[in-house]
Each structure stands twice: as structure tokens, then as C-alpha cells.
Scaffold this motif. Sequence first.
Motif, short mmCIF file in Angstrom:
data_model
loop_
_atom_site.label_atom_id
_atom_site.label_comp_id
_atom_site.label_asym_id
_atom_site.label_seq_id
_atom_site.Cartn_x
_atom_site.Cartn_y
_atom_site.Cartn_z
N GLU A 258 -8.24 9.14 3.91
CA GLU A 258 -7.33 9.27 2.78
C GLU A 258 -7.98 10.06 1.64
O GLU A 258 -8.97 9.61 1.06
N HIS B 150 -18.34 6.01 5.32
CA HIS B 150 -17.46 4.87 5.63
C HIS B 150 -16.94 4.99 7.05
O HIS B 150 -16.86 4.00 7.78
N GLY C 219 -1.96 5.55 -5.78
CA GLY C 219 -2.63 4.25 -5.80
C GLY C 219 -4.13 4.39 -5.89
O GLY C 219 -4.66 5.35 -6.46
N HIS C 220 -4.83 3.43 -5.31
CA HIS C 220 -6.31 3.37 -5.35
C HIS C 220 -6.87 4.47 -4.46
O HIS C 220 -6.52 4.55 -3.28
N VAL D 202 -8.63 2.38 6.39
CA VAL D 202 -8.55 3.56 5.53
C VAL D 202 -9.95 3.78 4.97
O VAL D 202 -10.56 2.84 4.45
N ALA E 224 -9.19 -0.25 0.55
CA ALA E 224 -9.89 -0.64 -0.66
C ALA E 224 -11.12 -1.49 -0.42
O ALA E 224 -11.44 -2.39 -1.21
O1 TUI Z 1 -6.09 0.91 -0.93
C1 TUI Z 1 -5.54 1.98 -1.07
N1 TUI Z 1 -4.60 2.20 -2.01
C2 TUI Z 1 -4.17 1.27 -2.90
S1 TUI Z 1 -4.64 -0.37 -2.98
C3 TUI Z 1 -3.68 -0.58 -4.31
S2 TUI Z 1 -3.56 -2.10 -5.14
C4 TUI Z 1 -4.69 -1.88 -6.40
N2 TUI Z 1 -4.22 -1.88 -7.62
C5 TUI Z 1 -5.06 -1.73 -8.66
C6 TUI Z 1 -6.41 -1.54 -8.47
C7 TUI Z 1 -6.89 -1.46 -7.21
C8 TUI Z 1 -6.04 -1.63 -6.14
C9 TUI Z 1 -3.03 0.54 -4.62
N3 TUI Z 1 -3.31 1.56 -3.82
N4 TUI Z 1 -5.84 3.03 -0.28
C10 TUI Z 1 -6.86 2.94 0.70
C11 TUI Z 1 -8.16 3.30 0.14
N5 TUI Z 1 -9.26 2.71 0.46
N6 TUI Z 1 -8.40 4.24 -0.77
C12 TUI Z 1 -9.74 4.24 -1.00
C13 TUI Z 1 -10.28 3.27 -0.22
C14 TUI Z 1 -11.63 2.82 -0.08
C15 TUI Z 1 -12.49 2.84 -1.16
C16 TUI Z 1 -13.77 2.35 -1.02
C17 TUI Z 1 -12.07 2.32 1.16
C18 TUI Z 1 -13.35 1.85 1.28
C19 TUI Z 1 -14.19 1.85 0.20
O2 TUI Z 1 -15.41 1.33 0.37
C20 TUI Z 1 -16.17 1.11 -0.77
C21 TUI Z 1 -17.18 0.10 -0.45
O3 TUI Z 1 -18.27 0.54 -0.04
O4 TUI Z 1 -16.85 -1.08 -0.58
#
Ligand code: TUI
Length: 315
Positions: free
Chosen positions: A139, A124, A145-146, A118, A98
Motif C-alpha cells: 500500500e 515489512h 487513511g493510515h 498490508v 497498521a
Molecule cells: O491501516 C491502514 N489504513 C487505515 S487504518 C485506519 S484507522 C486509524 N485511524 C486513525 C489513526 C490510525 C488508524 C485508517 N486507515 N492501511 C494499512 C496500512 N498498514 N498502512 C500502513 C500500514 C502499516 C504501517 C506500519 C503496516 C505495518 C507497519 O508496521 C510498522 C511496525 O513496524 O509496526
Amino acid sequence: MFSSNRVTKLLNIRYPVIQGAMAWVADADLAAAVSSGGGLGVIAAGNMPPEALDRELAKIRTLTDKPFGLNIMLLSPTHSDALELAVRHGVPVVTTGAGMPGKVIERLAPLGITVIPVIASVAHAERVKKQGAAAVIAEGMEAGGHIGEITTMALTAQVAAAVDIPVIAAGGIADGRGMLAAFALGAEGIQMGTRFVCASECNAHGNFKKKIIEANDRSTVVTGRTLGHPVRCIKNKFTQLFAEMEDAHTEIAELDKFGSGKLRAAVVDGDMEHGSVMSGQIAGLVGKVQPAAEIILEVVGEASRLAGVIAGRFE
Ligand code: TUI
């Protein structure tokens, strides 16, 4: 059944199967069971208070002598505490989610801690590779999830073509067919979340496990796009209300407030109507609760058998 590859060597594990880090779900019990079963168990720091995470990290050492991971969720206000706890406990592997993990890599890589972010896009992946990531978890939006915007099929192949570090595929994988497909796309490992919710050693509420077992391919929905944080959950009253509030252009602060505490309500209290029942699209393939070690053997065994069958079809 499986000879070693770059992922098993990097992580010092038997099978290239990583357990997805699910907030409230992925504790020391689940992570230890996965690690003892030959995969990489991962404790999810999520929004855990530092004292609680400290206890989980101490506990896992009493449950397994195998390598394990800690996931740091970068949106969490406690992510800096989790980073320092990773150092203090000498956690062998850290995954991030995230967000962009530049600071995490900078702090941990010099200490010999393997950092695996991830990522949800090729850009990224390229960025974290330059920053020193040891591998990436690609992913897809089938995950629970997110999530990002790209499917596992499209993301894995393009990330594997773009970076030379190992790629672990995640999102929409729950069996040997999915594992083999991921390897065909260039992955050298898989991460599964939804399937491991239904591990016997997982402490998530029984209602949560039952909900996943009863789910089909169309059971999930994505909400939170207007917040900039799309989240996939099983459809229920909570997702319906959330979607209605988004349609009505409800203020972000109010939506955030409405969503707060809902994951805990699902995982801990077993509230399947008003809780946030995060799950991947592959829930329809998860049919029973079984030990984590059995899940790993079943998935890797099926992928291995199927690899032979498919090779024959291309002769
Ligand atoms: O993080 C996850 N899955 C998650 S975190 C979570 S807790 C949450 N609950 C409510 C709202 C938000 C979070 C529940 N599930 N998976 C890994 C993941 N990372 N998926 C997507 C990304 C990601 C997205 C954007 C990684 C990097 C990214 O970069 C964006 C930026 O440029 O900052």
C-alpha cells in the motif's frame, strides 16, 4: 477478459480485485456486493465492538456464497477479539493493517485461513513472508487513511522484486489504467478503497460519496505525522485544526482525544467539515456512484483493453 493468476487462485475469485477495508465503511453489505461481483469483499473490523462484528460476519453469509475477507486493524484495542471471531466464523481470508501481523499469522495459517498483510515497505514484506503470509498488499502513500511513506509506484516494484509471494498493489488505483500500471510493476492484483466508497451498496453517508466525487488531485492532506500515525483525509476544518494543533506541538494525548470519533462523524453522520473524511489521492478519478459489480467489470475491462493498445505501441 481476465484469465486466472496466482491471486485469483489463492482467493478462489474471478477477478484479482480486492476491496479496501475501510473502518465504518466496509460492512457486510459492501463486502458481499464486491464478492458477488467477482472480487474479494472485505469487512473492516476497525474498532467495532465484538458483538457488532459477530453480526456482520453472520450477515455476509446470508448475502453471498462467494469468498470474502475480514480486515484486522492491529492498532485497535479489539483486534484480539476480531482474530477469534475470524476463527469462529471460518473466515476464508484475513487481511491486516497498521502493524506487524506475526501473531495473526501464527494463529490463523495453521487453520488454513489465508492471511494477507498490508505492508508499507520491503522490510515489512520480507518479514511477513518469513512468518507465513500467503501474499502481501503493498500500500503506497497515495492511499486514504493510515499510510506509510513510500509511493505505490516505488513500493510495488521493489516489493515484487524482493518477495516471491503474490503482490497486490494498493493506493492511487481507481480504474483500469491504474490496474494495468500495477501489473506492469509486478503486482498480480489490486486493492481499491476510495472507488468502492462510491459503490451503490456502500452504506457510507451520501455526503461522503459526494465529497469524493467532487474531489480533485489536490483535495487530500496528511495529518498525524507527529503522532507517528500519518492519516490521509480530504481537507476540511477538521484537518486544518488538527494541523494547527500539531504545529503548536499539542500533546499526543490531546491530539488523540481530538481525533477520536471523527471518522464515524464523517461516515455515519455525514459531517464533512468536522469529520475525518479519509480518502485516497485518486478521488479525482471517481466520478459517480455505481454498483460494485459494475466497478469491477469496468476496471478489469479497461485494463484488458489498454493492455492490447499498449502492447501495440511497443511492437
Ligand atoms: O491501516 C491502514 N489504513 C487505515 S487504518 C485506519 S484507522 C486509524 N485511524 C486513525 C489513526 C490510525 C488508524 C485508517 N486507515 N492501511 C494499512 C496500512 N498498514 N498502512 C500502513 C500500514 C502499516 C504501517 C506500519 C503496516 C505495518 C507497519 O508496521 C510498522 C511496525 O513496524 O509496526
